[in-house]
Design a protein around this motif. Structure first.
Motif, mmCIF file in Angstrom:
data_model
loop_
_atom_site.group_PDB
_atom_site.id
_atom_site.type_symbol
_atom_site.label_atom_id
_atom_site.label_comp_id
_atom_site.label_asym_id
_atom_site.label_seq_id
_atom_site.Cartn_x
_atom_site.Cartn_y
_atom_site.Cartn_z
ATOM 1 N N ILE A 10 0.873 -1.168 0.000
ATOM 2 C CA ILE A 10 0.000 0.000 0.000
ATOM 3 C C ILE A 10 0.910 1.217 0.000
ATOM 4 O O ILE A 10 2.092 1.133 0.350
ATOM 5 N N ASN A 11 0.472 2.350 -0.402
ATOM 6 C CA ASN A 11 1.275 3.583 -0.472
ATOM 7 C C ASN A 11 1.424 4.168 0.928
ATOM 8 O O ASN A 11 0.696 5.076 1.329
ATOM 9 N N THR A 57 6.542 -2.123 -8.736
ATOM 10 C CA THR A 57 5.865 -2.973 -9.734
ATOM 11 C C THR A 57 4.355 -3.035 -9.502
ATOM 12 O O THR A 57 3.644 -3.671 -10.285
ATOM 13 N N TYR A 58 3.917 -2.420 -8.446
ATOM 14 C CA TYR A 58 2.502 -2.505 -8.113
ATOM 15 C C TYR A 58 1.931 -1.112 -8.005
ATOM 16 O O TYR A 58 2.307 -0.320 -7.125
ATOM 17 N N GLY A 59 1.097 -0.762 -8.904
ATOM 18 C CA GLY A 59 0.421 0.517 -8.868
ATOM 19 C C GLY A 59 1.384 1.672 -9.096
ATOM 20 O O GLY A 59 2.450 1.552 -9.711
ATOM 21 N N SER A 60 1.046 2.849 -8.601
ATOM 22 C CA SER A 60 1.850 4.070 -8.757
ATOM 23 C C SER A 60 2.428 4.561 -7.446
ATOM 24 O O SER A 60 2.778 5.729 -7.297
ATOM 25 N N SER A 61 2.529 3.636 -6.484
ATOM 26 C CA SER A 61 3.001 4.060 -5.165
ATOM 27 C C SER A 61 4.441 4.564 -5.201
ATOM 28 O O SER A 61 4.812 5.430 -4.402
ATOM 29 N N ALA A 62 5.249 4.014 -6.103
ATOM 30 C CA ALA A 62 6.666 4.419 -6.150
ATOM 31 C C ALA A 62 6.975 5.293 -7.360
ATOM 32 O O ALA A 62 8.149 5.558 -7.646
ATOM 33 N N ARG A 63 6.031 5.783 -8.084
ATOM 34 C CA ARG A 63 6.247 6.643 -9.240
ATOM 35 C C ARG A 63 6.348 8.091 -8.754
ATOM 36 O O ARG A 63 5.369 8.644 -8.250
ATOM 37 N N VAL A 64 7.560 8.710 -8.884
ATOM 38 C CA VAL A 64 7.860 10.009 -8.288
ATOM 39 C C VAL A 64 7.984 11.057 -9.382
ATOM 40 O O VAL A 64 8.543 10.800 -10.465
ATOM 41 N N VAL A 65 7.509 12.277 -9.097
ATOM 42 C CA VAL A 65 7.699 13.432 -9.969
ATOM 43 C C VAL A 65 8.303 14.562 -9.113
ATOM 44 O O VAL A 65 8.125 14.591 -7.895
ATOM 45 N N ASP A 77 5.001 11.051 -4.884
ATOM 46 C CA ASP A 77 4.719 9.756 -5.511
ATOM 47 C C ASP A 77 3.293 9.751 -6.056
ATOM 48 O O ASP A 77 2.615 10.788 -6.089
ATOM 49 N N MET A 78 2.847 8.604 -6.467
ATOM 50 C CA MET A 78 1.532 8.442 -7.122
ATOM 51 C C MET A 78 1.446 9.338 -8.355
ATOM 52 O O MET A 78 0.366 9.826 -8.705
ATOM 53 N N ALA A 79 2.655 9.583 -8.966
ATOM 54 C CA ALA A 79 2.749 10.375 -10.198
ATOM 55 C C ALA A 79 2.172 11.772 -10.016
ATOM 56 O O ALA A 79 1.685 12.395 -10.966
ATOM 57 N N GLY A 80 2.198 12.243 -8.776
ATOM 58 C CA GLY A 80 1.734 13.595 -8.504
ATOM 59 C C GLY A 80 0.241 13.712 -8.331
ATOM 60 O O GLY A 80 -0.270 14.840 -8.224
ATOM 61 N N GLN A 81 -0.487 12.598 -8.272
ATOM 62 C CA GLN A 81 -1.932 12.647 -8.131
ATOM 63 C C GLN A 81 -2.330 12.997 -6.696
ATOM 64 O O GLN A 81 -1.515 12.939 -5.777
#
Length: 805
Positions: free
Chosen positions: A154-155, A192-200, A242-246
């Motif tokens: 989970i994030n 690899t799961y969702g956008s929890s580790a996608r950083v902007v 994280d979460m791609a800025g959402q």
């Protein structure tokens, strides 16, 4: 009450659990049909039953959501086997990571629950092993199987900048978009799961000057006019979300320091347009006058500059102090207050490292004026010319004649009077004098160029009212030559000729020396002296190169008639006036071999006489005379002693030793010699051929036998016989010696049997015998010279008066 997003999470977890159960049911059915063979094989190998047991439970992995905060254990999943008929005969167990602590299982139903709150960032999955056993026998009904419980992400982790704090740099005036540095944020959630580790990325503070790439984190310039001289550093705040800025994403931030580096975009500048300095005119060359400096807003090597003088560099020079970057103005040549009192020096500062990108910004150099004021000082007199004076004077100049004048004056404005003097350490003989007011140098003594051709003196000049203001100069005086020395032969010439020399033969070449040095060079003329005009033996030939040759005019010289000739030669120089001298050439006549090589000359006597002084010759003659007297005296004494010894031998002939000139006590002197040796050991082989009796070699033994065996009368008769035999033998030997002409005229027979005072044989000396009985004439010995004078005296006829005496 939990927030709305929490209820959404639990709804998602319930759906995932239902999905996992459906997947498990489907897997169980497919495994049951697909792995029968494997299960049967396992049952055949089991020890408890010979029947095949169908494997009814197979799973791959379970999922459990991290960060569960409920009060009851969280259901994970269920394991089950087809052999379970629901009556409780099967016991389920698990082992492995977290078994019994984090994960528990219901032995009857096979349900697995998580009893602790799990964190995927600490451990993402657990590996366990499941086993179904018979409850009564505890025998395994199935082979142990491995399964995985994966923690569902989970994030719950925000991005973090692990490499901070960040410090970067960028050159001033860089264009827009110039990359400065890169920042990186890390998120612990599952990428690899969702956008929890996608950083902007984004810039929170400083976005006016810098921007950041939202995906890569690269910081870039946002303006093109960054000026280090205005602001040399910037502080930025960069945020990572994280979460791609959402909405709902987590974020973290860091501070980035950006330093603006310098470029050479500023020229040097002098703070003042004019500087004033003062220096004394007596300051030495190289003395610093003053320092100026140009400032540069840049830093580092961009401030390095060099200085140069664009105007006024004749008397001044400028150097750069590398530590302070100051321009040091110093004296290049001596200054003269009377000539020029102020000097304007233009100094220019230039950057050493010019960046061509900024040439259009303006000139990277600046100028200033350095005003140098020269102050007056009291200076010593100055000579003209300053580097010394050369004067000339004839060597026959009279005392008091003017040689030359030295000039010096006071360079100051007051122009004080100057007094002159000569440094007497350079003219100790006081050959020259100088007028203290005018500087006129005159002669104090007569000159001689041949003794000294140059005179170097030092002249001093001092101010009349200040003796400390003094200077000096060198004066070189050349003595001009006059012809006051006659030419002379270079050496005391000697020549040698052979007795058989031919007419016209060159026997010697002579040269001349002259102490004078005429400017036009020497020219000498050679002639025979008037007293040699009647000379008929030699002639002189002038060779026209300041040498002359001597030739013979006749042949057949005889050194026994005349072995030395003296030839006077007249030498005249070219003047003016012409001077002459006469030198004598000694010519010796020598004996030569057929090749003309000199063998002997009568020059030895001359050499000896020249080498020895009269006193030495007299001493040598006296020594020789004394030596001759001593030799004559020794010979006289020796002859006198021999005469006495011969007289004594005639009176007492008692030799009883082997040599004739030895003396003893006769037969009665038994202590002088052992007479038995004479009677027993002598062997006379020559007696065999004579008529004097029996063989003498057996005589001693015969005599001894007679003495031993006979009576007293017979012994006396035998002794008389013995003496007669010896007497005959001796007489025979003397006659043989007298008749032998090959032996020297002295005793050569040196051994005798025995002799005494009353011997019937009397004297056995051959000399005495010759004086009485010999028929030979030895008068010729007196003609053999002094060496045989004593021997001739021995053989000379006896003087009756001497015999009587």
């Amino acid at each position: 009450m939990a927030p709305s997003w929490t209820s959404g999470v639990w709804t998602l977890l319930a759906a995932l659990t239902l999905l996992s159960c459906n997947i498990f049911t489907w897997c169980e059915a497919s495994r049951t049909s697909g792995t029968t063979t494997s299960g049967e094989r396992d049952q055949e190998q089991g020890p408890s039953s010979l029947e095949r047991v169908k494997r009814g439970w197979v799973w791959n992995q379970f999922f459990v959501v991290e960060e569960y905060t409920g009060t009851e254990p969280l259901y994970v999943g269920k394991i089950h086997t087809d052999s379970d008929d629901g009556e409780g005969n099967i016991k389920y167990t698990i082992s492995g990571e977290g078994a019994g602590s984090i994960f528990i299982i219901d032995e009857l139903t096979g349900d697995i629950h998580a009893t602790e709150r799990l964190d995927r960032e600490e451990k993402a999955f657990y590996t366990l092993r499941a086993q179904a056993r018979d409850r009564l026998s505890n025998d395994p009904l199935e082979p142990e199987s491995e399964f995985v419980i994966k923690v569902q992400d989970i994030n719950d982790s925000e991005p973090k900048f692990l490499e901070g704090p960040y410090i970067g740099s960028v050159a001033e005036l860089s264009p827009i978009g110039t990359s400065v540095m890169k920042v990186t944020a890390s998120d612990a959630d599952d990428p690899t799961y969702g956008s929890s580790a996608r950083v902007v990325y984004s810039v929170l503070d400083g976005e006016k000057f810098f921007t950041v790439d939202k995906n890569k984190g690269i910081i870039m310039t946002a303006v093109a006019d960054l000026d280090r001289e205005t602001q040399d550093r910037y502080e930025l705040v960069v945020k990572a979300t994280d979460m791609a800025g959402q909405m709902g994403g987590l974020s973290g931030s860091t501070t980035v320091t950006i330093v603006i580096t310098d470029v050479n975009d500023n020229p040097p500048r002098f703070p003042q347009k004019m500087y004033q300095f003062s220096v004394s005119e007596g300051a030495a060359v190289g003395t610093p006058v003053g320092r100026v400096i140009a400032t540069d807003a840049d830093m580092g090597e961009n401030t390095d500059m060099s200085y140069l003088i664009t105007d006024g560099g004749e008397l001044f020079k400028v150097t750069t102090d590398m530590e302070t970057q100051e321009a040091v103005v110093s004296i290049k040549k001596p200054l003269d207050f009377e000539n020029k009192r102020t000097h304007n020096v233009v100094v220019e500062a230039v950057n050493k490292h010019v960046d061509p990108r900024f040439v259009d910004l303006g000139s990277f150099r600046d100028q200033t004026i350095v005003l140098v004021s020269v102050s007056d000082t009291d200076e010593p007199p100055i000579f003209y010319p300053a580097d010394g004076t050369i004067m000339e004077v004839q060597e026959d100049a009279k005392v008091g004649a003017l040689v030359g004048i030295v000039t010096a004056r006071d360079p100051d404005v007051k122009n004080k009077p100057v007094r002159f003097s000569i440094d007497r350490t350079t003219d100790q003989e006081m050959i020259f004098h100088i007028d203290p007011d005018s500087g006129a140098i005159t002669l104090g003594k007569i000159l001689d160029r041949e003794t000294a051709g140059w005179h170097n003196i030092t002249v001093k000049a001092v101010e009349a009212d200040n003796r400390t203001m003094a200077s000096q100069t060198s004066v070189s005086i050349r003595i001009l030559d006059v012809n006051d020395n006659p030419p002379e032969l270079a050496t005391p010439y000697e020549a040698s000729i052979c007795e058989d020399a031919k007419p016209g033969q060159l026997i010697h070449t002579i040269s001349v020396v002259d102490r004078d040095e005429p400017q036009s060079g020497h020219r000498f003329y050679f002639n025979l002296a008037p007293e040699a005009s009647s000379n008929r033996y030699f002639s002189l030939l002038d060779l026209k190169d300041n040498t002359a040759g001597i030739r013979t005019q006749r042949s057949g010289f005889n050194r026994h008639e005349q072995n030395v000739y003296f030839l006077p030669i007249l030498v005249v120089d070219s003047g003016p006036p012409s001077l002459s001298s006469t030198g004598t050439l000694t010519i010796r006549v020598c004996g030569c071999d057929t090749d003309g090589a000199i063998q002997s000359c009568n020059a030895t006597a001359y050499v000896m006489s020249a080498a020895l002084s009269p006193g030495a010759l007299i001493a040598l003659l006296v020594c020789m005379l004394i030596l001759i007297v001593l030799v004559l005296l020794i010979l006289t004494l020796k002859r006198h002693r021999k005469g006495q010894r011969m007289t004594e031998d005639e009176e007492d002939m008692r030799d009883n030793v082997i040599k004739y000139n030895d003396e003893g006590g006769g037969e009665q002197d038994t202590q002088a010699y052992d007479m038995s040796a004479l009677r027993n050991l002598y062997d006379f082989p020559e007696a065999k051929s004579c008529d004097s009796g029996p063989d003498i070699r057996s005589l001693p033994q015969w005599i001894q036998a007679k003495r031993v065996g006979g009576s007293g009368a017979e012994a006396a008769a035998a002794a008389a016989t013995d003496f007669s035999l010896f007497k005959g033998y001796i007489r025979k030997k003397v006659e043989q010696a007298d008749a032998d002409l090959s032996v020297p005229p002295y005793d050569s027979f040196q051994t005798y049997a025995f002799e005494g005072t009353s011997s019937p044989a009397l004297s056995l000396s051959s000399i005495h015998t010759l004086s009485t009985t010999s028929e030979q004439d030895f008068s010729y010995l007196s003609e053999w010279g002094p060496r045989f004078r004593q021997l001739a005296g021995y053989y000379a006829p006896g003087n009756p008066e001497e015999e009587r005496s």
